[in-house]
Scaffold this motif. Structure first.
Motif, PDB file in Angstrom:
ATOM      1  N   ILE A  96       0.835  -1.206   0.000  1.00 20.85           N
ATOM      2  CA  ILE A  96       0.000   0.000   0.000  1.00 20.85           C
ATOM      3  C   ILE A  96       0.866   1.250   0.000  1.00 20.85           C
ATOM      4  N   THR A  97       1.965   1.218   0.731  1.00 21.98           N
ATOM      5  CA  THR A  97       2.862   2.381   0.772  1.00 21.98           C
ATOM      6  C   THR A  97       3.468   2.647  -0.603  1.00 21.98           C
ATOM      7  N   MET A  98       3.931   1.582  -1.256  1.00 21.55           N
ATOM      8  CA  MET A  98       4.521   1.731  -2.587  1.00 21.55           C
ATOM      9  C   MET A  98       3.507   2.326  -3.565  1.00 21.55           C
ATOM     10  N   PHE A  99       2.287   1.810  -3.532  1.00 16.60           N
ATOM     11  CA  PHE A  99       1.279   2.280  -4.486  1.00 16.60           C
ATOM     12  C   PHE A  99       0.747   3.666  -4.107  1.00 16.60           C
ATOM     13  N   TRP A 100       0.730   3.990  -2.838  1.00 18.49           N
ATOM     14  CA  TRP A 100       0.377   5.345  -2.401  1.00 18.49           C
ATOM     15  C   TRP A 100       1.358   6.351  -3.012  1.00 18.49           C
ATOM     16  N   ILE A 101       2.640   6.028  -2.935  1.00 16.09           N
ATOM     17  CA  ILE A 101       3.670   6.898  -3.497  1.00 16.09           C
ATOM     18  C   ILE A 101       3.546   6.972  -5.015  1.00 16.09           C
ATOM     19  N   ALA A 102       3.371   5.814  -5.661  1.00 13.13           N
ATOM     20  CA  ALA A 102       3.278   5.790  -7.126  1.00 13.13           C
ATOM     21  C   ALA A 102       2.072   6.580  -7.627  1.00 13.13           C
ATOM     22  N   VAL A 103       0.915   6.361  -7.004  1.00 14.98           N
ATOM     23  CA  VAL A 103      -0.304   7.076  -7.406  1.00 14.98           C
ATOM     24  C   VAL A 103      -0.126   8.575  -7.216  1.00 14.98           C
ATOM     25  N   SER A 104       0.453   8.975  -6.104  1.00  9.15           N
ATOM     26  CA  SER A 104       0.663  10.404  -5.835  1.00  9.15           C
ATOM     27  C   SER A 104       1.599  11.032  -6.860  1.00  9.15           C
ATOM     28  N   ASP A 125      -9.267   4.642  -3.333  1.00  6.42           N
ATOM     29  CA  ASP A 125      -9.880   4.059  -4.519  1.00  6.42           C
ATOM     30  C   ASP A 125      -8.882   3.944  -5.666  1.00  6.42           C
ATOM     31  N   ARG A 126      -8.023   4.959  -5.809  1.00  9.83           N
ATOM     32  CA  ARG A 126      -7.015   4.920  -6.875  1.00  9.83           C
ATOM     33  C   ARG A 126      -5.928   3.898  -6.561  1.00  9.83           C
ATOM     34  N   ILE A 127      -5.590   3.775  -5.277  1.00  8.02           N
ATOM     35  CA  ILE A 127      -4.580   2.787  -4.873  1.00  8.02           C
ATOM     36  C   ILE A 127      -5.086   1.373  -5.140  1.00  8.02           C
ATOM     37  N   LEU A 128      -6.355   1.118  -4.831  1.00  5.82           N
ATOM     38  CA  LEU A 128      -6.935  -0.197  -5.104  1.00  5.82           C
ATOM     39  C   LEU A 128      -6.981  -0.478  -6.606  1.00  5.82           C
ATOM     40  N   ALA A 187      -2.881   5.469 -15.829  1.00  2.00           N
ATOM     41  CA  ALA A 187      -4.266   5.755 -16.216  1.00  2.00           C
ATOM     42  C   ALA A 187      -5.203   5.503 -15.040  1.00  2.00           C
ATOM     43  N   ALA A 188      -4.972   4.399 -14.319  1.00  2.00           N
ATOM     44  CA  ALA A 188      -5.783   4.095 -13.142  1.00  2.00           C
ATOM     45  C   ALA A 188      -5.530   5.099 -12.027  1.00  2.00           C
ATOM     46  N   ALA A 189      -4.288   5.540 -11.896  1.00  2.00           N
ATOM     47  CA  ALA A 189      -3.926   6.472 -10.828  1.00  2.00           C
ATOM     48  C   ALA A 189      -4.646   7.808 -10.952  1.00  2.00           C
ATOM     49  N   ILE A 190      -4.852   8.266 -12.183  1.00  2.00           N
ATOM     50  CA  ILE A 190      -5.487   9.581 -12.377  1.00  2.00           C
ATOM     51  C   ILE A 190      -6.982   9.456 -12.624  1.00  2.00           C
ATOM     52  N   GLY A 191      -7.524   8.250 -12.511  1.00  2.00           N
ATOM     53  CA  GLY A 191      -8.958   8.080 -12.644  1.00  2.00           C
ATOM     54  C   GLY A 191      -9.475   8.120 -14.062  1.00  2.00           C
ATOM     55  N   GLN A 192      -8.608   7.819 -15.035  1.00  2.57           N
ATOM     56  CA  GLN A 192      -9.020   7.762 -16.432  1.00  2.57           C
ATOM     57  C   GLN A 192      -8.580   6.409 -17.009  1.00  2.57           C
ATOM     58  N   PRO A 193      -9.194   5.334 -16.521  1.00  2.00           N
ATOM     59  CA  PRO A 193      -8.730   3.981 -16.880  1.00  2.00           C
ATOM     60  C   PRO A 193      -8.834   3.687 -18.366  1.00  2.00           C
TER      61      PRO A 193
END
Length: 272
Positions: A96-104, A125-128, A187-193
């Protein structure tokens, strides 16, 4: 006429190889040009993860010595189920920490969503969504390796050299496929899958550029790791530099590669 077409084809292939280099340079520049934001995006999540891991150790009662290579058996009062639960919790925190950083980071670069303080916005939601697509890519690569594994296993006995050559070639092919599809992550990170098919079609004809990108990125990471492993012998400064580049810069460059690829192949951004 055929000679002209052949020359144009050579120019286009050279251009695609240069595109791979340009994507790499742009990704590195993004990291070093935004070190303040890199620190803001990484420090807070890393701090929280550290606290949670310490709490996991305290709650489980598992000593650090248990993970040493010469440890024998389970510590007193610790069950196998407790160890598995601890490992699952540890894995979840790290992931979760890795993906929190990546999404941000993706959102900062692509949406100009600046972090505030040392804690970037936690968009669960974006992390999931990011996690789901990362698992999907992992499953696809694993499934793609199964038939090759059977074939290579049969070749090892009769022709081990040929088996090694084919294994390396197929691994490179899968790496290129992974990178072509990896733009579903930002694409998933910014909500435009986008779908896997859209990712594949958008990178059509860019396999050469992506292969060049993979090679350059690999050589860069290898060089940096060699240099700072050598510098680690210098007290304090060498260790700090090794940690800074090995734990912070290199992973962020890897994430930035996907970010840049999304910008180029999906948003059609020009590379400066």
């Amino acid at each position: 006429m055929k000679q002209v077409e052949r020359k144009q084809g050579l120019v286009e292939r050279a251009g695609f190889r240069m595109l791979g280099w340009q994507i790499f340079v742009h990704s590195v520049r993004m990291v070093f040009g935004n070190l303040k934001q890199v620190l803001q995006i990484t420090f807070g999540p890393a701090l929280i993860a550290t606290v949670l891991i310490v709490l996991l150790f305290m709650a489980s009662g598992i000593p650090l010595e248990f993970f040493e290579t010469d440890a024998n058996g389970l510590p007193p009062g610790i069950t196998a189920g407790g160890v598995l639960l601890f490992i699952f919790g540890l894995f979840a925190v790290v992931l979760i920490t890795m993906f929190w950083i990546a999404v941000s980071w993706h959102r900062f670069i692509l949406l100009e969503e600046y972090p505030r303080g040392i804690f970037p916005a936690f968009r669960f939601d974006r992390i999931l969504a990011y996690l789901g697509r990362a698992i999907l890519l992992g499953l696809l690569m694993g499934i793609a390796w199964i038939p090759a594994g059977f074939i290579l296993a049969g070749l090892v006995q009769s022709s081990p050299v040929l088996a090694i050559i084919l294994m390396v070639a197929y691994a490179i092919f899968l790496f290129v496929c992974f990178y072509r599809l990896s733009i579903i992550l930002p694409a998933a990170a910014i909500g435009q899958p986008i779908t896997l098919g859209e990712a594949w079609n958008s990178t059509a004809g860019a396999a050469g550029a992506i292969l060049a990108l993979i090679v350059v990125a690999f050589l860069f990471q290898l060089l940096v790791q060699l240099v700072f492993t050598a510098l680690a012998i210098i007290p304090v400064l060498g260790i700090l530099l090794s940690v800074f580049f090995g734990v912070l810069v290199l992973p962020m460059v890897s994430v930035s590669l996907f970010t840049t690829m999304y910008g180029v192949f999906i948003e059609k951004r020009e590379l400066a």
